[in-house]
Design a protein around this motif. Structure first.
Motif, short mmCIF file in Angstrom:
data_model
loop_
_atom_site.label_atom_id
_atom_site.label_comp_id
_atom_site.label_asym_id
_atom_site.label_seq_id
_atom_site.Cartn_x
_atom_site.Cartn_y
_atom_site.Cartn_z
N ASP A 167 -16.25 9.74 3.50
CA ASP A 167 -15.02 9.45 2.76
C ASP A 167 -14.04 10.62 2.79
O ASP A 167 -12.90 10.48 2.38
N GLY A 173 -2.40 4.83 -8.59
CA GLY A 173 -3.69 5.10 -9.20
C GLY A 173 -4.24 6.42 -8.67
O GLY A 173 -3.57 7.45 -8.75
N ARG A 174 -5.40 6.36 -8.07
CA ARG A 174 -6.04 7.58 -7.55
C ARG A 174 -5.47 8.02 -6.20
O ARG A 174 -5.97 8.95 -5.57
N ARG A 186 -13.73 20.94 -2.35
CA ARG A 186 -12.83 20.79 -1.20
C ARG A 186 -11.47 21.39 -1.53
O ARG A 186 -10.98 21.26 -2.65
N GLY A 191 -3.48 -3.27 -12.69
CA GLY A 191 -3.78 -2.12 -11.83
C GLY A 191 -2.98 -2.17 -10.55
O GLY A 191 -3.08 -3.13 -9.77
N PHE A 234 -14.57 9.04 -8.63
CA PHE A 234 -15.37 8.51 -7.51
C PHE A 234 -16.49 7.61 -8.03
O PHE A 234 -17.01 7.82 -9.12
N ALA A 268 -6.43 11.28 -3.94
CA ALA A 268 -6.96 11.39 -2.57
C ALA A 268 -5.94 12.16 -1.72
O ALA A 268 -4.78 11.76 -1.64
N MET A 300 -4.62 0.65 -4.81
CA MET A 300 -4.79 -0.04 -3.53
C MET A 300 -5.42 -1.42 -3.72
O MET A 300 -4.99 -2.40 -3.10
N ALA A 301 -6.44 -1.54 -4.59
CA ALA A 301 -7.12 -2.83 -4.76
C ALA A 301 -6.17 -3.87 -5.34
O ALA A 301 -6.02 -4.98 -4.79
N ILE A 337 -2.74 -2.63 -20.43
CA ILE A 337 -3.28 -3.86 -20.99
C ILE A 337 -4.45 -3.46 -21.88
O ILE A 337 -5.43 -2.88 -21.41
N ASP A 365 -12.50 -0.13 -5.71
CA ASP A 365 -13.32 0.59 -4.72
C ASP A 365 -14.79 0.58 -5.08
O ASP A 365 -15.67 0.46 -4.22
N ASP A 415 0.72 -1.86 -14.68
CA ASP A 415 -0.01 -0.59 -14.61
C ASP A 415 0.37 0.27 -15.81
O ASP A 415 1.51 0.26 -16.25
N LYS A 416 -0.62 1.01 -16.29
CA LYS A 416 -0.35 1.87 -17.45
C LYS A 416 0.47 3.10 -17.04
O LYS A 416 1.11 3.71 -17.88
N TYR A 464 -5.92 12.56 1.51
CA TYR A 464 -5.77 11.84 2.79
C TYR A 464 -6.92 10.84 2.81
O TYR A 464 -7.76 10.85 1.89
N LYS A 484 -14.28 5.07 -1.31
CA LYS A 484 -13.07 5.50 -0.61
C LYS A 484 -11.97 4.44 -0.66
O LYS A 484 -12.22 3.29 -1.01
N LEU A 485 -10.77 4.87 -0.25
CA LEU A 485 -9.61 3.98 -0.33
C LEU A 485 -9.84 2.66 0.40
O LEU A 485 -9.46 1.59 -0.07
C1 LIG Z 1 -9.40 13.74 -6.40
C2 LIG Z 1 -9.69 12.52 -5.55
C3 LIG Z 1 -9.94 12.67 -4.19
C4 LIG Z 1 -10.19 11.55 -3.38
N1 LIG Z 1 -10.40 11.72 -2.05
C5 LIG Z 1 -10.54 10.64 -1.26
C6 LIG Z 1 -10.63 10.80 0.17
O1 LIG Z 1 -10.62 11.91 0.70
N2 LIG Z 1 -10.76 9.68 0.93
C7 LIG Z 1 -10.77 8.42 0.38
O2 LIG Z 1 -10.84 7.44 1.13
N3 LIG Z 1 -10.70 8.24 -0.97
C8 LIG Z 1 -10.60 9.31 -1.80
N4 LIG Z 1 -10.50 9.15 -3.16
C9 LIG Z 1 -10.78 7.81 -3.73
C10 LIG Z 1 -9.58 6.86 -3.62
O3 LIG Z 1 -8.46 7.48 -4.19
C11 LIG Z 1 -9.96 5.57 -4.37
O4 LIG Z 1 -11.08 4.99 -3.71
C12 LIG Z 1 -8.85 4.51 -4.41
O5 LIG Z 1 -7.58 5.06 -4.64
C13 LIG Z 1 -9.22 3.50 -5.52
O6 LIG Z 1 -8.23 2.46 -5.57
P1 LIG Z 1 -8.37 1.31 -6.69
O7 LIG Z 1 -7.20 0.43 -6.54
O8 LIG Z 1 -9.72 0.71 -6.62
O9 LIG Z 1 -8.31 2.07 -8.11
P2 LIG Z 1 -7.18 3.03 -8.72
O10 LIG Z 1 -6.47 3.77 -7.66
O11 LIG Z 1 -7.88 3.83 -9.78
O12 LIG Z 1 -6.14 2.00 -9.42
C14 LIG Z 1 -6.37 1.47 -10.69
C15 LIG Z 1 -5.03 1.38 -11.43
O13 LIG Z 1 -5.25 0.70 -12.67
C16 LIG Z 1 -4.46 1.29 -13.67
N5 LIG Z 1 -5.09 0.93 -14.96
C17 LIG Z 1 -6.31 1.28 -15.43
N6 LIG Z 1 -6.54 0.69 -16.62
C18 LIG Z 1 -5.42 -0.05 -16.90
C19 LIG Z 1 -5.06 -0.89 -18.00
N7 LIG Z 1 -5.88 -1.11 -19.02
N8 LIG Z 1 -3.85 -1.47 -17.98
C20 LIG Z 1 -2.98 -1.27 -16.93
N9 LIG Z 1 -3.28 -0.48 -15.87
C21 LIG Z 1 -4.50 0.11 -15.86
C22 LIG Z 1 -4.49 2.78 -13.33
O14 LIG Z 1 -3.37 3.45 -13.90
C23 LIG Z 1 -4.45 2.76 -11.79
O15 LIG Z 1 -3.14 2.85 -11.31
C24 LIG Z 1 -10.24 10.24 -3.98
C25 LIG Z 1 -9.98 10.10 -5.36
C26 LIG Z 1 -9.71 11.21 -6.14
C27 LIG Z 1 -9.43 11.04 -7.61
#
Ligand SMILES: Cc1cc2nc3c(=O)[nH]c(=O)nc-3n(C[C@H](O)[C@H](O)[C@H](O)COP(=O)(O)OP(=O)(O)OC[C@H]3O[C@@H](n4cnc5c(N)ncnc54)[C@H](O)[C@@H]3O)c2cc1C
Length: 318
Positions: free
Chosen positions: A90, A37-38, A204, A7, A270, A53, A10-11, A120, A292, A30-31, A55, A298-299
């Motif tokens: 958020d 990601g999000r 939104r 993945g 979310f 997201a 951000m995490a 994976i 998250d 990453d896939k 912002y 949130k991010l």
């Molecule tokens: C429409 C929308 C609006 C949002 N608005 C806000 C906002 O206003 N403010 C805010 O703070 N947050 C917002 N968020 C939430 C924020 O985007 C997330 O909290 C944050 O990006 C999560 O990060 P993460 O690393 O935990 O997960 P992700 O960003 O989901 O990263 C996970 C990664 O793992 C990869 N993956 C998954 N399974 C596999 C696998 N089997 N093999 C290889 N790779 C894999 C995915 O492709 C992805 O790139 C929003 C999200 C969305 C979808």
């Protein structure tokens, strides 16, 4: 320390950066074709549309410090435009990536070893560590330590052989979100750049073109409500897009109708039910899980989870 991270959101990138800064040899998978990601962005007519997201808030000085350590002043910018409606925590506007939000994760990736377009499919514990297999059942390599940094339901699928971790994650719920990018044919002078609605269909609307560097005009990201997204989850994008576009036109009371650019379904957008602890770590098998959803929606929660995951691994290795 040799670690595989699944993945590149951000995490995952937070874990990768912290471990690499402490001497670890890190490989990120990453896939998708790129990072984010999000927090992803799509290229459009030579510019960018942020379809994840739009912002994000940066509440803690530690998150701000982390971002500014890796991102230039041009890549991370404040964005506090006019708002209409009441924002949840958020949804509060603070920062954007420039020229696109995924520039943030691209900068965090830096020189890390990255294998994009690699899903994976499963992990298997062998005598020397974790074997990672892709969709085609090819063995990608063996890593003594692995971190899964993906949405909870996707983590659960990878934890089939790890019932003790799977059991803890099982109660976490994530909600979907349909989004549509639309372009208006005339300028919406009365529309705030961020509008939150008490509506059954649209939650939104964000004025994508108002953000620095997007290089397009009059493009808006329309985000559906949770209940509408759940009710229409399995419908086709071709069916969903026109419905979101129509409701957008009604809400913004535009004289001229808009043009639908694309529609995207975030199946796990979310966190609905949070884990309530910053990460999971099995010190015997050297397998960690973060994201998250461990702490919130949130991010910054993703960053916090990744930070604490890395601290635990460094502590365990010391
Ligand atoms: C429409 C929308 C609006 C949002 N608005 C806000 C906002 O206003 N403010 C805010 O703070 N947050 C917002 N968020 C939430 C924020 O985007 C997330 O909290 C944050 O990006 C999560 O990060 P993460 O690393 O935990 O997960 P992700 O960003 O989901 O990263 C996970 C990664 O793992 C990869 N993956 C998954 N399974 C596999 C696998 N089997 N093999 C290889 N790779 C894999 C995915 O492709 C992805 O790139 C929003 C999200 C969305 C979808």
């Amino acid at each position: 320390m040799k670690v595989a991270i699944i993945g590149a959101g951000m995490a995952g990138l937070t874990v990768a950066r912290r471990l690499q800064a402490n001497g670890a040899e890190v490989t990120v998978f990453d896939k998708s074709k790129g990072t984010g990601g999000r927090l992803s962005s799509r290229s459009f007519e030579g510019g960018w549309i942020d379809h994840g997201a739009p912002y994000f808030p940066v509440d803690s000085p530690e998150f701000h410090d982390f971002l500014t350590k890796y991102l230039s002043a041009e890549t991370l910018q404040r964005w506090q435009p006019p708002v209409s409606g009441t924002l949840r925590e958020d949804e509060k506007a603070h920062f954007i990536g420039v020229p696109r939000n995924s520039a943030i994760t691209r900068a965090l990736l830096g020189d890390l070893c990255f294998q994009p377009s690699t899903r994976i499919a499963r992990l298997e514990r062998g005598p020397d560590g974790w074997q990672l297999f892709n969709d085609g059942e090819s063995l990608l390599g063996v890593w003594p330590q692995v971190v899964i940094a993906v949405p909870a339901p996707q983590a659960l699928a990878l934890l089939q052989g790890q019932p003790s971790l799977a059991e803890v994650i099982a109660p976490v719920k994530m909600e979907p979100c349909w989004v549509a990018a639309v372009r208006t044919k005339t300028k919406l002078t009365a529309q705030a750049d961020i509008s939150v609605y008490q509506d059954t269909v649209v939650r939104r609307v964000t004025h994508n073109s108002a953000k620095t560097g997007r290089l397009n005009t009059d493009v808006y990201l329309v985000q559906a409500t949770k209940s509408w997204s759940v009710a229409h989850l399995e419908e086709s994008a071709a069916n969903i897009g026109p419905q979101l576009q129509k409701r957008f036109d009604q809400l913004v009371a535009s004289d001229a109708t808009s043009e639908l650019l694309f529609t995207h379904r975030w199946r796990y957008a979310f966190t609905e039910t949070v884990l309530g602890q910053p990460f999971l770590w099995d010190d015997i098998s050297k397998l960690g899980v973060c994201g998250d959803w461990c702490l919130g929606r949130k991010l910054e929660d993703a960053w916090q989870s990744g930070t604490q995951m890395a601290s635990q691994m460094l502590l365990a290795a010391s």
